[in-house]
Design a protein around this motif. Structure first.
Motif, PDB file in Angstrom:
ATOM      1  N   GLY A   1     -57.144 -10.343 -48.855  1.00 42.82           N
ATOM      2  CA  GLY A   1     -56.218 -10.711 -49.921  1.00 42.82           C
ATOM      3  C   GLY A   1     -55.106 -11.592 -49.382  1.00 42.82           C
ATOM      4  N   PRO A   2     -54.075 -11.873 -50.193  1.00 37.89           N
ATOM      5  CA  PRO A   2     -53.000 -12.758 -49.745  1.00 37.89           C
ATOM      6  C   PRO A   2     -52.375 -12.355 -48.416  1.00 37.89           C
ATOM      7  CG  PRO A   2     -52.813 -12.375 -52.080  1.00 37.89           C
ATOM      8  CD  PRO A   2     -53.900 -11.458 -51.592  1.00 37.89           C
ATOM      9  N   GLY A   3     -52.155 -11.063 -48.205  1.00 37.96           N
ATOM     10  CA  GLY A   3     -51.612 -10.621 -46.925  1.00 37.96           C
ATOM     11  C   GLY A   3     -52.585 -10.846 -45.795  1.00 37.96           C
ATOM     12  N   GLY A   4     -53.845 -10.495 -46.025  1.00 38.14           N
ATOM     13  CA  GLY A   4     -54.858 -10.610 -44.993  1.00 38.14           C
ATOM     14  C   GLY A   4     -55.154 -12.025 -44.584  1.00 38.14           C
ATOM     15  N   TYR A   5     -55.429 -12.902 -45.559  1.00 39.75           N
ATOM     16  CA  TYR A   5     -55.804 -14.258 -45.160  1.00 39.75           C
ATOM     17  C   TYR A   5     -54.621 -15.042 -44.595  1.00 39.75           C
ATOM     18  CZ  TYR A   5     -54.376 -16.372 -49.750  1.00 39.75           C
ATOM     19  OH  TYR A   5     -53.693 -16.809 -50.870  1.00 39.75           O
ATOM     20  N   VAL A   6     -53.413 -14.762 -45.074  1.00 34.71           N
ATOM     21  CA  VAL A   6     -52.240 -15.442 -44.513  1.00 34.71           C
ATOM     22  C   VAL A   6     -51.993 -14.995 -43.071  1.00 34.71           C
ATOM     23  CG1 VAL A   6     -49.719 -15.645 -44.662  1.00 34.71           C
ATOM     24  CG2 VAL A   6     -51.115 -15.987 -46.701  1.00 34.71           C
ATOM     25  N   SER A   7     -52.110 -13.695 -42.815  1.00 36.90           N
ATOM     26  CA  SER A   7     -51.895 -13.212 -41.453  1.00 36.90           C
ATOM     27  C   SER A   7     -52.955 -13.768 -40.511  1.00 36.90           C
ATOM     28  CB  SER A   7     -51.892 -11.684 -41.407  1.00 36.90           C
ATOM     29  OG  SER A   7     -53.126 -11.148 -41.826  1.00 36.90           O
ATOM     30  N   ALA A   8     -54.198 -13.850 -40.984  1.00 31.87           N
ATOM     31  CA  ALA A   8     -55.276 -14.395 -40.155  1.00 31.87           C
ATOM     32  C   ALA A   8     -55.020 -15.857 -39.826  1.00 31.87           C
ATOM     33  CB  ALA A   8     -56.616 -14.226 -40.867  1.00 31.87           C
ATOM     34  N   ILE A   9     -54.625 -16.628 -40.825  1.00 32.83           N
ATOM     35  CA  ILE A   9     -54.372 -18.057 -40.599  1.00 32.83           C
ATOM     36  C   ILE A   9     -53.189 -18.264 -39.663  1.00 32.83           C
ATOM     37  CG2 ILE A   9     -53.607 -20.197 -41.719  1.00 32.83           C
ATOM     38  CD1 ILE A   9     -55.254 -19.280 -44.184  1.00 32.83           C
ATOM     39  N   ARG A  10     -52.113 -17.505 -39.881  1.00 30.77           N
ATOM     40  CA  ARG A  10     -50.935 -17.668 -39.007  1.00 30.77           C
ATOM     41  C   ARG A  10     -51.276 -17.276 -37.577  1.00 30.77           C
ATOM     42  NH1 ARG A  10     -47.653 -20.530 -36.966  1.00 30.77           N
ATOM     43  NH2 ARG A  10     -45.541 -19.811 -36.450  1.00 30.77           N
ATOM     44  N   ALA A  11     -52.046 -16.207 -37.393  1.00 30.81           N
ATOM     45  CA  ALA A  11     -52.439 -15.796 -36.053  1.00 30.81           C
ATOM     46  C   ALA A  11     -53.301 -16.861 -35.386  1.00 30.81           C
ATOM     47  CB  ALA A  11     -53.191 -14.469 -36.116  1.00 30.81           C
ATOM     48  N   ALA A  12     -54.211 -17.457 -36.148  1.00 30.56           N
ATOM     49  CA  ALA A  12     -55.052 -18.525 -35.600  1.00 30.56           C
ATOM     50  C   ALA A  12     -54.210 -19.733 -35.220  1.00 30.56           C
ATOM     51  CB  ALA A  12     -56.124 -18.911 -36.614  1.00 30.56           C
ATOM     52  N   GLN A  13     -53.211 -20.050 -36.032  1.00 29.44           N
ATOM     53  CA  GLN A  13     -52.315 -21.180 -35.718  1.00 29.44           C
ATOM     54  C   GLN A  13     -51.556 -20.934 -34.419  1.00 29.44           C
ATOM     55  OE1 GLN A  13     -49.910 -21.292 -39.254  1.00 29.44           O
ATOM     56  NE2 GLN A  13     -51.247 -22.740 -40.322  1.00 29.44           N
ATOM     57  N   LEU A  14     -51.312 -19.667 -34.122  1.00 33.44           N
ATOM     58  CA  LEU A  14     -50.581 -19.316 -32.898  1.00 33.44           C
ATOM     59  C   LEU A  14     -51.495 -19.217 -31.676  1.00 33.44           C
ATOM     60  CD1 LEU A  14     -48.166 -16.657 -34.451  1.00 33.44           C
ATOM     61  CD2 LEU A  14     -47.531 -18.908 -33.566  1.00 33.44           C
TER      62      LEU A  14
ATOM     63  N   LYS B   1     -45.050 -10.746 -51.265  1.00 35.70           N
ATOM     64  CA  LYS B   1     -44.521  -9.806 -50.279  1.00 35.70           C
ATOM     65  C   LYS B   1     -45.553  -9.594 -49.176  1.00 35.70           C
ATOM     66  CE  LYS B   1     -44.121  -5.033 -49.277  1.00 35.70           C
ATOM     67  NZ  LYS B   1     -45.180  -4.028 -48.993  1.00 35.70           N
ATOM     68  N   ALA B   2     -46.823  -9.432 -49.558  1.00 39.50           N
ATOM     69  CA  ALA B   2     -47.894  -9.268 -48.573  1.00 39.50           C
ATOM     70  C   ALA B   2     -48.034 -10.508 -47.695  1.00 39.50           C
ATOM     71  CB  ALA B   2     -49.207  -8.969 -49.284  1.00 39.50           C
ATOM     72  N   GLU B   3     -47.909 -11.681 -48.292  1.00 44.39           N
ATOM     73  CA  GLU B   3     -47.989 -12.926 -47.521  1.00 44.39           C
ATOM     74  C   GLU B   3     -46.886 -12.994 -46.472  1.00 44.39           C
ATOM     75  OE1 GLU B   3     -47.794 -16.011 -50.399  1.00 44.39           O
ATOM     76  OE2 GLU B   3     -49.890 -15.832 -51.002  1.00 44.39           O
ATOM     77  N   ASP B   4     -45.664 -12.677 -46.893  1.00 44.82           N
ATOM     78  CA  ASP B   4     -44.537 -12.690 -45.951  1.00 44.82           C
ATOM     79  C   ASP B   4     -44.786 -11.721 -44.802  1.00 44.82           C
ATOM     80  OD1 ASP B   4     -43.314 -14.501 -47.604  1.00 44.82           O
ATOM     81  OD2 ASP B   4     -41.821 -13.120 -48.403  1.00 44.82           O
ATOM     82  N   GLU B   5     -45.323 -10.550 -45.134  1.00 45.69           N
ATOM     83  CA  GLU B   5     -45.596  -9.557 -44.097  1.00 45.69           C
ATOM     84  C   GLU B   5     -46.729  -9.993 -43.178  1.00 45.69           C
ATOM     85  OE1 GLU B   5     -44.062  -5.528 -46.391  1.00 45.69           O
ATOM     86  OE2 GLU B   5     -46.166  -6.128 -46.575  1.00 45.69           O
ATOM     87  N   GLY B   6     -47.713 -10.707 -43.742  1.00 44.38           N
ATOM     88  CA  GLY B   6     -48.801 -11.209 -42.921  1.00 44.38           C
ATOM     89  C   GLY B   6     -48.317 -12.182 -41.869  1.00 44.38           C
ATOM     90  N   THR B   7     -47.456 -13.103 -42.274  1.00 46.70           N
ATOM     91  CA  THR B   7     -46.859 -14.041 -41.326  1.00 46.70           C
ATOM     92  C   THR B   7     -45.984 -13.300 -40.321  1.00 46.70           C
ATOM     93  OG1 THR B   7     -46.877 -15.834 -42.959  1.00 46.70           O
ATOM     94  CG2 THR B   7     -45.329 -16.042 -41.125  1.00 46.70           C
ATOM     95  N   PHE B   8     -45.207 -12.354 -40.827  1.00 48.19           N
ATOM     96  CA  PHE B   8     -44.294 -11.569 -39.997  1.00 48.19           C
ATOM     97  C   PHE B   8     -45.049 -10.891 -38.853  1.00 48.19           C
ATOM     98  CE2 PHE B   8     -42.215  -7.578 -38.932  1.00 48.19           C
ATOM     99  CZ  PHE B   8     -40.866  -7.900 -38.851  1.00 48.19           C
ATOM    100  N   VAL B   9     -46.153 -10.202 -39.162  1.00 44.23           N
ATOM    101  CA  VAL B   9     -46.887  -9.453 -38.145  1.00 44.23           C
ATOM    102  C   VAL B   9     -47.501 -10.391 -37.105  1.00 44.23           C
ATOM    103  CG1 VAL B   9     -48.969  -8.072 -37.755  1.00 44.23           C
ATOM    104  CG2 VAL B   9     -47.328  -7.386 -39.496  1.00 44.23           C
ATOM    105  N   ALA B  10     -48.083 -11.478 -37.562  1.00 44.98           N
ATOM    106  CA  ALA B  10     -48.667 -12.428 -36.608  1.00 44.98           C
ATOM    107  C   ALA B  10     -47.616 -12.925 -35.627  1.00 44.98           C
ATOM    108  CB  ALA B  10     -49.301 -13.600 -37.360  1.00 44.98           C
ATOM    109  N   GLU B  11     -46.403 -13.167 -36.126  1.00 48.90           N
ATOM    110  CA  GLU B  11     -45.339 -13.673 -35.258  1.00 48.90           C
ATOM    111  C   GLU B  11     -44.757 -12.576 -34.373  1.00 48.90           C
ATOM    112  OE1 GLU B  11     -42.701 -15.734 -37.911  1.00 48.90           O
ATOM    113  OE2 GLU B  11     -44.102 -17.408 -38.182  1.00 48.90           O
ATOM    114  N   VAL B  12     -44.721 -11.344 -34.863  1.00 41.08           N
ATOM    115  CA  VAL B  12     -44.289 -10.219 -34.029  1.00 41.08           C
ATOM    116  C   VAL B  12     -45.245 -10.051 -32.847  1.00 41.08           C
ATOM    117  CG1 VAL B  12     -44.141  -7.693 -33.935  1.00 41.08           C
ATOM    118  CG2 VAL B  12     -42.994  -8.934 -35.761  1.00 41.08           C
ATOM    119  N   ILE B  13     -46.536 -10.074 -33.124  1.00 42.48           N
ATOM    120  CA  ILE B  13     -47.533  -9.965 -32.057  1.00 42.48           C
ATOM    121  C   ILE B  13     -47.347 -11.089 -31.041  1.00 42.48           C
ATOM    122  CG2 ILE B  13     -50.016 -10.165 -31.574  1.00 42.48           C
ATOM    123  CD1 ILE B  13     -50.505  -8.688 -34.249  1.00 42.48           C
TER     124      ILE B  13
END
Length: 467
Positions: free
Chosen positions: A13-26, A323-335
């Motif tokens: 979903g929005p949280g999942g795919y956003v976090s995956a994309i942000r993590a891949a970008q990193l 909110k899920a999207e923001d958290e997805g980006t947040f977690v990828a950047e925390v990691i």
């Protein structure tokens, strides 16, 4: 078969795919696990996006039927092709899910279809339609979202007693529908069907529609939905619901405590959603969901297992895609070792009725409960030249301001394009721009956002200057 990754995201979903994309970008090697055959989760497939597609289609039909003649546009024969009404929504979904497939490929994210189940803190078993595999990862992000919930006495059969999911894909336009719940989902779907001629009844337990938002918004929304012929029963407690092959009946107590019953073609249960973690085998990790089904996390969105994070509807907070999207980006950047920030206080809430409803910051009820002083700047869309030009004069903008320094404490809008107008206020509150400074910037004329300028002027002690 074993696949090794830096990060595995469970849920697309929005949280999942956003976090995956942000993590891949990193620079991480990323996989995403999705139990269904399409990406996008609830929002893309059976939630936000298809609902908005039907809301737009139904609004066009309603305007053609009720408003076009005021513009000098006459329709000799107006009809609704319900199949095309639903098919267009399906095409919107297809376009969005196709876009997600493209983004996964572009960012070199592996997609595994199947149900994810933890073996331990570094291994996830994925049971797919054709095979079973094990994914190994350094980090996991749980983004499995939520499912519609019900209440005691009401059993969802997905035939006559339905959820929002089924309501988006009915075979024919219903003549009548009773909706249990006057929150966001309930009022949006009530709008869809009332506009195309369905007789809709909303039964709401609270004494206001959209009861979690500023009460004035709920009162005004009651009036606008009533204009569509929607029957709204507040302070009413549903006792049970029963179904036959051709109808559904809802038994409830009205405001006076008297037993009542409403029968309709369908009963739509819209009483909220619950976190979905079924099949994850969280007990293998020592993670125990809260009584409400949600997963407890810390300020970094970590579970009690440090390499496993959770985001979106499965943790506390509003069940909102952004909110899920923001958290997805947040977690990828925390990691990644960064120090990102989410201001949960300023995540806007939106209702896509017409007029739209949008809110950010504190409500008047919350300010009163906290004993905080505030001034109110309120401007009606009836006084807006742009709103009069488009015949969208219902609603208002209300800003709540701290009198000492002019800090904007909350903004509440019901009116045309409120979902878009609210973005400016979030920027202002995030960077602590005062009400005085917010009205000093230039607003294009004529626009819906000018109502904000006048509300800020009023809150700052000046009178409105625009029409």
């Amino acid at each position: 078969m074993e696949n090794k990754y830096d990060i595995v995201v469970i849920g697309s979903g929005p949280g999942g795919y956003v976090s995956a994309i942000r993590a891949a970008q990193l620079g991480y090697k990323v996989a995403i696990v999705e139990k269904y055959s399409t990406l996008g989760g609830t929002c893309t497939n059976v939630g936000c996006i298809p609902a908005k597609a039907l809301l737009d289609s139904s609004e066009h039909y309603h305007q053609a039927k009720e408003q076009f003649k005021a513009h000098g546009i006459h329709m000799a024969e107006l009809s609704l092709d319900f199949k095309q009404f639903i098919d267009r929504k399906a095409e919107v979904i297809r376009q969005n899910t196709s876009g997600l497939i493209y983004l996964m490929k572009k960012n070199k994210i592996d997609v595994h279809q199947g149900l994810g189940s933890f073996i331990d803190k570094t291994r996830l078993k994925v049971s797919g339609p054709d095979q079973e595999k094990v994914l190994t990862a350094t980090y996991f992000i749980i983004a499995t979202g939520s499912k519609p919930s019900s209440i005691p006495g009401v059993t969802i059969d997905k035939k006559r007693i339905i959820t929002s999911t089924e309501s988006l894909s009915l075979d024919a336009r219903p003549n009548s529908m009773v909706i249990i719940g006057g929150g966001v989902i309930g009022v949006e779907l009530a709008s869809v069907y009332a506009r195309i001629g369905t007789q809709v009844t909303i039964i709401e337990y609270a004494d206001s529609l959209i009861p979690t938002m500023d009460r004035e918004l709920g009162k005004t929304l009651f009036k606008t939905l009533s204009k569509l012929g929607i029957r709204i029963l507040l302070s009413s407690k549903v006792q049970s619901a029963t179904a036959s092959p051709s109808a559904a009946s809802v038994q409830f107590l009205d405001q006076q405590g008297n037993a009542q019953e409403v029968t309709a073609d369908y009963c739509l249960v819209a009483v909220g959603r619950k976190a979905y973690t079924e099949g994850l085998n969280l007990q293998a990790l020592g993670i125990s969901p809260e009584p409400n089904g949600k997963i407890k996390v810390n300020g970094q969105l970590q579970t009690n297992v440090p390499n496993i994070y959770a985001i979106g509807d499965v943790i506390d907070g509003p069940m909102l895609a952004h909110k899920a999207e923001d958290e997805g980006t947040f977690v990828a950047e925390v990691i990644n070792g960064q120090k990102p920030h989410i201001n949960y206080h300023l995540i806007p809430g939106v209702v896509y009725t017409w007029p739209e409803v949008a809110s950010a910051g504190l409500t008047e009820e919350e300010l009163k409960a906290q004993g905080m002083e505030y001034t109110v700047g309120k401007f009606p869309y009836a006084a807006s030249a742009r709103a009069r030009a488009s015949m969208d004069t219902d609603g208002f903008v209300k800003v709540l301001v701290a009198p000492k320094y002019g800090e904007v404490l909350g903004v509440h809008i019901i009116g045309p394009r409120a979902a878009d107008v609210i973005a400016q206020t979030v920027v202002g509150m995030e960077y602590e721009v005062t009400a005085r400074d917010m009205h000093k910037i230039s607003y294009a004329h004529p626009t819906y956002s000018e109502a904000l300028k006048d509300a800020y002027l009023i809150a700052a002690g000046q009178g409105a200057i625009n029409i």
